[in-house]
Scaffold this active site. Structure first.
Site, mmCIF file in Angstrom:
data_model
loop_
_atom_site.group_PDB
_atom_site.id
_atom_site.type_symbol
_atom_site.label_atom_id
_atom_site.label_comp_id
_atom_site.label_asym_id
_atom_site.label_seq_id
_atom_site.Cartn_x
_atom_site.Cartn_y
_atom_site.Cartn_z
ATOM 1 N N SER A 36 45.712 -17.032 92.160
ATOM 2 C CA SER A 36 44.715 -16.651 91.151
ATOM 3 C C SER A 36 43.900 -15.441 91.621
ATOM 4 C CB SER A 36 43.805 -17.834 90.796
ATOM 5 O OG SER A 36 42.993 -18.205 91.877
ATOM 6 N N ASN A 37 43.646 -15.335 92.906
ATOM 7 C CA ASN A 37 42.952 -14.131 93.403
ATOM 8 C C ASN A 37 43.839 -12.898 93.268
ATOM 9 O OD1 ASN A 37 40.162 -14.496 94.632
ATOM 10 N ND2 ASN A 37 41.229 -16.306 95.410
ATOM 11 N N ARG A 86 55.750 -16.705 116.488
ATOM 12 C CA ARG A 86 54.882 -16.058 115.507
ATOM 13 C C ARG A 86 55.169 -14.560 115.421
ATOM 14 N NH1 ARG A 86 50.358 -18.443 113.061
ATOM 15 N NH2 ARG A 86 50.172 -20.316 114.296
ATOM 16 N N HIS A 104 37.620 -15.483 101.938
ATOM 17 C CA HIS A 104 37.467 -16.806 102.556
ATOM 18 C C HIS A 104 36.444 -17.595 101.742
ATOM 19 C CE1 HIS A 104 37.573 -19.773 105.708
ATOM 20 N NE2 HIS A 104 36.253 -19.821 105.677
HETATM 21 C C1 GRF Z 1 41.114 -19.273 97.728
HETATM 22 O O1 GRF Z 1 40.115 -20.261 97.710
HETATM 23 C C2 GRF Z 1 40.864 -18.358 98.883
HETATM 24 O O2 GRF Z 1 39.526 -18.161 99.172
HETATM 25 C C3 GRF Z 1 41.515 -19.096 100.008
HETATM 26 O O3 GRF Z 1 42.679 -19.665 99.443
HETATM 27 C C4 GRF Z 1 42.473 -19.856 98.050
HETATM 28 C C5 GRF Z 1 43.588 -19.143 97.338
HETATM 29 O O4 GRF Z 1 43.608 -19.420 95.969
HETATM 30 N N1 GRF Z 1 41.733 -18.215 101.129
HETATM 31 P P1 GRF Z 1 44.574 -18.567 95.018
HETATM 32 O O5 GRF Z 1 45.993 -18.694 95.559
HETATM 33 O O6 GRF Z 1 44.092 -17.166 95.011
HETATM 34 O O7 GRF Z 1 44.464 -19.231 93.665
#
Ligand code: GRF
Length: 197
Positions: A14-15, A66, A110
């Site tokens: 979603s971000n 890694r 974050h």
């Molecule tokens: C978000 O809460 C972000 O802050 C964290 O992981 C989540 C990702 O959500 N790092 P999305 O995949 O962007 O919906």
């Protein structure tokens, strides 16, 4: 010329969608690729639906190696020549050797008000501590986990009766505003923190 932005994710994306939808018009950047370490990540389909090249670099064959995983990730990125990397729910810790060459060009979101609650389960920890507010932070990525110069923060209230889920949803809505606001500034070379709420 537009800055090229690679977005790395592991989940629903979603971000990533919020970032991609912001990179239009006079925005100084454009998305160039979305990569995931998880083939089933919902974010990949969303990126494809928006016509953005995608790729998968599965970390699982690299258990205990890694740097091997990161070398492949670096190769997958290089094909698309990004100027900036946005981590958007990318659930792998990156080593110093991956981070160093990207320092100053890689940012992360974050779900806490850093420096509080680095790592996982941020919302449950904020509730446990009895915090009256929570939020999210965008920061430059350094080799230390969820550290690095803060580029923006957005705050939300913690409400009576909140669960980790209800708080996460309230914070996520702010993430979708904060991350694009920071990226727009960052891509224009401006590191002045964006402070919301
Ligand atoms: C978000 O809460 C972000 O802050 C964290 O992981 C989540 C990702 O959500 N790092 P999305 O995949 O962007 O919906």
């Amino acid at each position: 010329m537009s800055r090229r932005v690679a977005i790395l994710l592991s989940g629903s994306g979603s971000n990533m969608v919020a970032l991609v939808e912001s990179m239009v018009g006079d925005h100084p950047a454009r998305p160039c690729v979305v990569l995931s370490n998880v083939r089933q990540a919902g974010g990949l389909e969303k990126a494809e639906a928006r016509g953005i090249p995608t790729g998968v670099v599965d970390h699982r064959p690299f258990r205990g190696d890694r740097e091997g995983f990161e070398a492949l990730l670096q190769e997958a990125l290089a094909v698309h020549a990004p100027d900036i990397i946005c981590l958007a729910g990318f659930m792998r810790v990156l080593t110093e050797s991956f981070v160093a060459p990207w320092q100053g060009r890689m940012i992360n979101i974050h779900p806490s008000l850093l420096p509080r609650y680095r790592g996982l389960n941020t919302h449950a920890r904020a509730l446990e501590a009895g915090d009256s507010e929570a939020g999210c932070t965008v920061h430059e990525v350094t080799a230390a986990l969820d550290d690095g110069p803060i580029l923006g923060q957005a705050r939300v209230p913690v409400l009576p009766g909140d669960s980790a889920q209800s708080l996460a949803a309230r914070v996520l809505a702010k993430e979708h505003i904060l991350y694009p606001a920071v990226l727009r500034r960052f891509a224009a070379g401006d590191r002045t923190p964006v402070m919301l709420g």
